[in-house]
Design an enzyme around this catalytic site. Structure first.
Site, PDB file in Angstrom:
ATOM      1  N   LYS A 120     -25.903 -13.523  -3.733  1.00 22.12           N
ATOM      2  CA  LYS A 120     -26.784 -12.351  -3.814  1.00 22.12           C
ATOM      3  C   LYS A 120     -26.292 -11.317  -2.797  1.00 22.12           C
ATOM      4  CE  LYS A 120     -31.642 -10.966  -3.921  1.00 22.12           C
ATOM      5  NZ  LYS A 120     -31.518  -9.844  -2.989  1.00 22.12           N
TER       6      LYS A 120
ATOM      7  N   ASP B 287       0.728   4.246  -2.695  1.00 23.39           N
ATOM      8  CA  ASP B 287       0.523   5.641  -2.295  1.00 23.39           C
ATOM      9  C   ASP B 287       1.627   6.535  -2.840  1.00 23.39           C
ATOM     10  OD1 ASP B 287      -1.725   4.858  -0.944  1.00 23.39           O
ATOM     11  OD2 ASP B 287      -0.759   4.811   1.030  1.00 23.39           O
TER      12      ASP B 287
ATOM     13  N   LYS C  55     -33.628 -17.223  -1.499  1.00 21.49           N
ATOM     14  CA  LYS C  55     -33.457 -16.401  -0.307  1.00 21.49           C
ATOM     15  C   LYS C  55     -33.113 -17.269   0.893  1.00 21.49           C
ATOM     16  CE  LYS C  55     -34.695 -12.494  -0.016  1.00 21.49           C
ATOM     17  NZ  LYS C  55     -33.982 -11.186  -0.073  1.00 21.49           N
TER      18      LYS C  55
ATOM     19  N   CYS D 118     -46.685  10.892  29.910  1.00 21.72           N
ATOM     20  CA  CYS D 118     -47.397  12.013  30.531  1.00 21.72           C
ATOM     21  C   CYS D 118     -48.131  11.646  31.816  1.00 21.72           C
ATOM     22  CB  CYS D 118     -48.384  12.627  29.544  1.00 21.72           C
ATOM     23  SG  CYS D 118     -49.754  11.539  29.100  1.00 21.72           S
TER      24      CYS D 118
ATOM     25  N   GLU E 231     -23.683  -4.319  -8.089  1.00 22.43           N
ATOM     26  CA  GLU E 231     -24.151  -3.976  -6.745  1.00 22.43           C
ATOM     27  C   GLU E 231     -23.069  -3.188  -6.032  1.00 22.43           C
ATOM     28  OE1 GLU E 231     -27.735  -4.970  -4.383  1.00 22.43           O
ATOM     29  OE2 GLU E 231     -27.118  -5.318  -6.447  1.00 22.43           O
TER      30      GLU E 231
ATOM     31  N   TYR F  37     -21.913  -7.553 -12.451  1.00 25.17           N
ATOM     32  CA  TYR F  37     -22.353  -8.871 -12.922  1.00 25.17           C
ATOM     33  C   TYR F  37     -23.298  -8.841 -14.112  1.00 25.17           C
ATOM     34  CZ  TYR F  37     -26.071  -7.351  -9.744  1.00 25.17           C
ATOM     35  OH  TYR F  37     -27.035  -6.619  -9.103  1.00 25.17           O
TER      36      TYR F  37
ATOM     37  N   CYS G 180     -52.825   5.945  25.038  1.00 26.06           N
ATOM     38  CA  CYS G 180     -52.912   7.175  25.814  1.00 26.06           C
ATOM     39  C   CYS G 180     -53.778   8.149  25.020  1.00 26.06           C
ATOM     40  CB  CYS G 180     -51.526   7.771  26.051  1.00 26.06           C
ATOM     41  SG  CYS G 180     -51.559   9.427  26.781  1.00 26.06           S
TER      42      CYS G 180
ATOM     43  N   CYS H 116     -49.870  14.815  25.450  1.00 24.66           N
ATOM     44  CA  CYS H 116     -48.788  13.859  25.695  1.00 24.66           C
ATOM     45  C   CYS H 116     -47.547  14.252  24.895  1.00 24.66           C
ATOM     46  CB  CYS H 116     -49.241  12.456  25.302  1.00 24.66           C
ATOM     47  SG  CYS H 116     -47.975  11.200  25.523  1.00 24.66           S
TER      48      CYS H 116
ATOM     49  N   ASP I 122       0.828  -1.201   0.000  1.00 31.13           N
ATOM     50  CA  ASP I 122       0.000   0.000   0.000  1.00 31.13           C
ATOM     51  C   ASP I 122       0.864   1.253   0.000  1.00 31.13           C
ATOM     52  OD1 ASP I 122      -2.180  -1.633   0.063  1.00 31.13           O
ATOM     53  OD2 ASP I 122      -2.665  -1.292   2.180  1.00 31.13           O
ATOM     54  N   ALA I 123       1.962   1.211   0.719  1.00 30.61           N
ATOM     55  CA  ALA I 123       2.849   2.378   0.786  1.00 30.61           C
ATOM     56  C   ALA I 123       3.437   2.690  -0.583  1.00 30.61           C
ATOM     57  CB  ALA I 123       3.961   2.131   1.796  1.00 30.61           C
TER      58      ALA I 123
ATOM     59  N   LYS J 233     -29.029 -18.282 -12.412  1.00 24.91           N
ATOM     60  CA  LYS J 233     -29.337 -17.765 -13.743  1.00 24.91           C
ATOM     61  C   LYS J 233     -29.093 -18.833 -14.802  1.00 24.91           C
ATOM     62  CE  LYS J 233     -27.602 -13.140 -12.494  1.00 24.91           C
ATOM     63  NZ  LYS J 233     -26.575 -12.106 -12.792  1.00 24.91           N
TER      64      LYS J 233
ATOM     65  N   GLU K 204     -24.484 -17.317  -8.426  1.00 26.34           N
ATOM     66  CA  GLU K 204     -23.762 -16.179  -7.863  1.00 26.34           C
ATOM     67  C   GLU K 204     -24.334 -15.840  -6.484  1.00 26.34           C
ATOM     68  OE1 GLU K 204     -23.977 -12.893 -10.641  1.00 26.34           O
ATOM     69  OE2 GLU K 204     -24.095 -14.289 -12.320  1.00 26.34           O
TER      70      GLU K 204
ATOM     71  N   LEU L 193     -36.016  -9.516  -9.253  1.00 26.93           N
ATOM     72  CA  LEU L 193     -35.947 -10.973  -9.366  1.00 26.93           C
ATOM     73  C   LEU L 193     -37.079 -11.603  -8.575  1.00 26.93           C
ATOM     74  CD1 LEU L 193     -32.122 -11.725  -8.909  1.00 26.93           C
ATOM     75  CD2 LEU L 193     -33.431 -11.827 -11.028  1.00 26.93           C
TER      76      LEU L 193
ATOM     77  N   CYS M 223     -49.726   6.305  31.135  1.00 26.50           N
ATOM     78  CA  CYS M 223     -48.772   6.578  30.054  1.00 26.50           C
ATOM     79  C   CYS M 223     -47.406   6.923  30.638  1.00 26.50           C
ATOM     80  CB  CYS M 223     -49.287   7.738  29.203  1.00 26.50           C
ATOM     81  SG  CYS M 223     -48.109   8.303  27.950  1.00 26.50           S
TER      82      CYS M 223
ATOM     83  N   ASP N 284     -26.071  -8.113  -0.587  1.00 28.25           N
ATOM     84  CA  ASP N 284     -27.082  -7.282   0.059  1.00 28.25           C
ATOM     85  C   ASP N 284     -26.614  -5.834   0.021  1.00 28.25           C
ATOM     86  OD1 ASP N 284     -29.423  -6.708   1.314  1.00 28.25           O
ATOM     87  OD2 ASP N 284     -28.801  -7.364   3.305  1.00 28.25           O
TER      88      ASP N 284
END
Length: 706
Positions: A126, A49, A330, A427, A190, A242, A442, A447, A45-46, A306, A124, A95, A424, A128
Site C-alpha cells: 500500500k 540524455d 494497516k 504577552c 498512486e 495497479y 491566556c 496577546c 544516463d549520459a 484483493k 500488493e 478501502l 503567558c 503512501d
C-alpha cells in the site's frame, strides 16, 4: 549505440528528419520502458540524455514534426485549464481497513464464506501517496485527474505529463488486444514522492527558510497541484499503477493479469506483489513487508489484499464506500526513541497554552520529527515526561507526532520535572484554568500569539477563504504592525503589500519583496472575501467553542450580526447544539468592547453582516421549516457543493446538520455517500437521492417516502 543514432542532425531533409525523429522516439520510449517498467536499463544516463538532445535539436529545426506525445513535450507544449473538475469513468472507492491480522483473517473468512471456497488473493504494497487516474485515447495520454471525492477529481494533466515514468503513449501491441482499441481507457494508480526526493525537497525548503512538508504523501499531493508544471517536474515524483476503471476493456481475467498488462503497456508497476492461496501465505507477505518497510526507497503504510478474479470481484460487489473484494491491512504506527530536550509552550488562537516537546530530531514514518504536542499540563504529569528523558515518539495515524511516554530505565538523575507557566509566554498576562477544563488559558485580547492565530483562522478556507494569505505573509504583516485584528485586512493596499519583504533572499543577499503581481492578487482575494456568507463571518471571528457548524446554526436563529450581538444567554441556549457554556462564550465575546469595535470596522468595510435575503417579490416560502437535513456524497448531476445545497435548504426554512441522529428528517445522499448513509439506513431515516433532492428544491415540498 547503433550507427543510425550517431548521424548528425545538420542538413537533414524533411523526410530524413521525420524518419530520424520517429526512430529516436522509438529508441527513447524503449529505453524509458526498460528503465521504469522493467528496472533493467540497457544504456547509461549520459547515453539516454544524448538521445534526448538529438531529438530536441531535430524538433527545433523542424517544428512541424513536434507531437504532443513526444518525450520532449513532457514540460511545455500542453495547453489546458488546470484544476477544473473531471468526472471519473467509474467511481474511485476507498478501502476498508484491517488494523491487525485478526481483523484481516475475519475479512478473508467472510469472503471465503461468500464465495464458497478460499479465493486466490493478490497482495500488493500500500503506497503512501496520492491516487491518480490517467485516461488514454487511441493510445495517447489525454487526461490526468486526482481522486477528489471519488466521483469527481481535478484535472492535473499538465503536471502529470512531467512525471518521467508516466508513458505519454501506450506501448505498441498493448492496445491491439483491447476490446475497443479506440475507446478511452482510464487507468489508476498512486503518485508518490520517493524518500530521497522528499529529503532533498525539505532540505531545500530549510535552506530557503520555508516551511517543510510533514511527510512524502503531503508533498506528493502538493506537487500535483502546482500551477507551474516546471515546479512539479523538479519534485521528482514517481508512480505505481495497479487498476483500471473498466476491466471489461482489457483482455485479462484478474488483478494479477492486469498488473502484467500494465507493465507491458509501459507503466511502472510495483514488482513487490504476490499471490496467496492460504492465510499463512497472506501473513507471511504482510510480516515480510512490515520488516522491510524502512528499507524501501518509498513510503508504505500497509498491504492491500484483493480477490484476484474479476468475476469473483463482481460477485462480491461493493458497500456504499468500499469494495467488498479488497481490504487494506494497516501497519501499526512506527515508534522511535529520542531525547526530550525541552518543553516549550505554544499559545493558540483561543488563548490555550499547549506544552510542546522539543525533541532531538528523529525520522518517524517517513519524515523528521523535532516537535510534538503534549496536549496539556495534566497530560505531561500523567505520563511523567521530564526534560532530559529518552521518550517514545510515534505519529498518530502516521501523521501527527505524539509522545507516548518516557523510557524510565534511561532516565538521567538530572531529569527536570516541568512546571506549568503562571503567565503567558507571549504577552506576560496571568493565565487561568477554566471551569470544567484542564487547559491553561491566556485571556488577554491583546496577546500577539492569539492575534496571529486569529488572523490565520479568518483567512482560512473554512472561514473567509482569502487565497494567498499564508502564514509567512500574515506573520510578516503582524511584525510590521499592519495587522493586529481581522478588520485590518480591509485597509491593506496593493502598493504597501508589494513592498513587504519575504524571508527569501536573492543572490545578492537582499530579501525578496512580494511584488505587484502577488500583492494585486492578495488584495483581490481580500475584496472577494467581503461577500462570503454570514455563517462564514461568524465562524471567522474565532469565538471560543464556535466552529463552522455551530456558526451556521447561530445565523439561522439570529440572521444578522445585530441580532446575534443582542442575544441573551437564555436565547442563545435555545439553539440546537448551543448549550450554556457555548452561549456564555458568545455573550462574553459580543460584549467585549474591543471585539465590538472590530465588528463595527468589518461592517464599515462592507463585510457581510446578515443572511442573504430574497429579492423584493421573490420571498422564498418556508415550506421546509421544522425539518432537519444531513448532506453526504457529491451532487454530481447539479454540480452543487454541499455548502451551496445547505444554503438552498436553509433559505426554505430547513435546518442542516452535520451528523445523522434520530432527529434527522432526511438524508440527502449524492454519489460516494459514506458512513452517514449506513447510519441513516440503520436508523430508518428517509434517504433522498439527488433527483429527489432537486425535485424537492423545485417544488418546495419534501417527497412522501414509502
Amino acid at each position: 549505440m547503433q550507427q543510425q543514432e550517431k548521424l548528425t542532425c545538420e542538413g537533414a531533409s524533411s523526410q530524413d528528419a521525420r524518419e530520424r525523429v520517429e526512430a529516436l522516439r522509438r529508441e527513447i520510449e524503449h529505453h524509458s520502458y526498460q528503465y521504469y517498467a522493467l528496472d533493467a536499463p540497457e544504456i547509461s544516463d549520459a547515453a539516454f540524455d544524448s538521445l534526448m538532445r538529438q531529438l530536441r535539436q531535430l524538433e527545433e529545426e523542424h517544428p512541424e514534426l513536434v507531437d504532443p506525445t513526444s518525450p520532449t513535450q513532457r514540460i511545455g507544449g500542453y495547453v489546458g485549464e488546470q484544476f477544473v473538475p473531471v468526472k471519473h469513468a467509474k467511481r474511485m472507492y476507498s478501502l476498508d481497513n484491517a488494523m491487525d491480522l485478526d481483523e484481516l483473517d475475519d475479512w478473508v473468512r467472510g469472503v471465503e464464506q461468500e464465495l464458497g471456497a478460499f479465493p486466490q488473493l493478490c497482495l500488493e504494497l500500500k503506497i503512501d501517496g496520492s491516487s491518480i487516474a490517467l485516461t488514454y485515447e487511441q493510445g495517447a495520454l489525454v487526461r490526468a485527474a486526482t481522486r477528489g471525492d471519488g466521483t469527481t477529481g481535478e484535472d492535473v494533466t499538465g503536471n502529470m505529463r512531467t512525471v518521467s515514468d508516466v508513458p505519454l503513449r501506450l506501448r505498441q501491441g498493448s492496445t491491439s488486444a483491447l476490446a475497443s482499441p479506440d475507446a478511452p481507457i482510464e487507468l489508476r494508480g498512486e503518485v508518490f514522492m520517493p524518500k530521497k526526493s522528499f529529503d532533498a525537497l525539505n532540505a531545500a525548503a530549510e535552506r530557503a527558510g520555508k516551511q517543510q512538508f510533514a511527510n512524502p504523501r503531503n508533498a506528493a499531493a502538493g506537487s500535483l497541484r502546482q500551477k507551474d508544471p516546471l515546479v512539479t517536474a523538479s519534485r521528482n515524483l514517481s508512480t505505481y499503477m495497479y487498476a483500471v476503471a473498466d476491466e471489461a476493456l482489457l483482455p485479462v481475467g484478474g488483478q494479477w493479469e492486469l498488473l502484467e498488462w500494465l507493465r507491458s503497456a509501459g507503466f511502472h508497476v510495483n514488482p513487490d506483489v504476490a499471490r496467496a492461496s492460504s492465510l499463512s501465505e497472506v501473513h507471511a507477505f504482510c510480516e515480510a513487508s512490515l520488516k522491510k518497510r524502512t528499507t524501501l526507497p518509498y513510503e508504505i503504510d500497509g498491504v492491500v489484499v484483493k480477490v484476484d478474479s474479476f468475476a469473483q470481484q463482481a460477485e462480491l460487489g461493493y458497500t456504499s464506500r468500499a469494495p467488498k473484494w479488497a481490504i487494506a491491512f494497516k501497519f501499526p504506527p512506527e515508534e522511535k526513541t529520542t531525547l526530550l530536550k525541552d518543553i516549550t509552550v505554544q499559545v493558540g488562537r483561543t488563548g490555550v497554552l499547549t506544552p510542546v516537546a522539543e525533541l532531538e530530531p528523529v525520522v518517524v514514518a517517513g519524515s523528521t520529527v523535532a516537535r510534538a504536542t503534549l496536549h496539556n499540563a495534566d497530560e505531561v504529569h500523567r505520563k511523567d515526561v521530564r526534560i532530559g528523558d529518552t521518550v517514545i515518539v510515534r505519529k498518530a495515524g502516521d501523521v501527527i507526532p505524539e509522545v507516548l511516554g518516557p523510557v524510565l530505565s534511561l532516565r538521567p538523575d538530572d531529569a527536570l520535572v516541568w512546571q506549568a507557566p503562571r503567565v503567558c509566554p507571549s504577552c506576560g498576562s496571568p493565565v487561568v484554568t477554566d471551569r470544567n477544563e484542564v487547559a491553561l488559558r491566556c485571556i488577554s485580547i491583546d496577546c500577539p500569539a492569539q492575534a496571529l492565530e486569529r488572523l490565520l483562522h479568518w483567512a482560512s478556507r473554512q472561514a473567509m477563504d482569502i487565497d494567498g494569505a499564508g502564514t509567512e505573509i500574515i506573520k510578516r504583516l503582524v511584525e510590521l504592525g499592519r495587522l493586529s485584528d481581522v478588520a485590518d485586512y480591509y485597509s491593506l493596499t496593493a502598493e504597501e503589500l508589494a513592498m513587504v519583504e519575504t524571508s527569501r533572499a536573492n543572490s545578492e543577499g537582499f530579501h525578496i519583496r512580494l511584488g505587484s503581481t502577488v500583492a494585486g492578487k492578495l488584495v483581490a482575494a481580500i475584496e472577494a472575501s467581503k461577500s462570503r456568507p454570514f455563517g462564514r463571518v461568524v465562524n471567522g471571528l474565532g469565538i471560543r467553542h464556535v466552529g463552522k457548524n455551530t456558526a451556521e446554526l447561530l445565523v439561522q436563529a439570529f440572521p444578522s450580526m445585530e441580532a446575534l450581538m443582542k442575544a441573551s444567554i437564555e436565547e442563545l441556549s435555545q439553539v440546537d447544539g448551543v448549550g450554556e457554556t457555548v452561549a456564555e462564550s458568545i455573550c462574553t465575546f459580543m460584549r467585549t468592547p474591543d471585539n465590538i469595535s472590530v465588528i463595527e470596522r468589518l461592517d464599515a468595510a462592507g463585510v457581510t453582516m446578515a443572511l442573504a435575503q430574497a429579492a423584493p417579490g421573490e420571498e422564498v416560502p418556508q415550506t421546509l421549516a421544522g425539518l432537519t437535513f444531513v448532506l453526504t456524497g457529491a451532487l454530481a448531476t447539479s454540480g452543487m457543493t454541499r455548502d451551496e445545497a445547505g444554503e438552498r435548504l436553509r433559505a426554505m426554512g430547513a435546518k442542516v446538520s452535520s451528523g445523522v441522529s434520530k432527529k434527522t428528517s432526511y438524508l440527502v445522499a449524492g454519489e460516494a455517500a459514506g458512513s452517514k448513509y449506513d447510519k441513516a439506513v440503520k436508523l430508518g431515516i428517509p434517504v433522498l437521492d439527488e433527483a429527489q433532492f432537486l425535485a424537492m428544491l423545485e417544488t418546495g415540498e419534501p417527497p412522501v417516502m414509502p
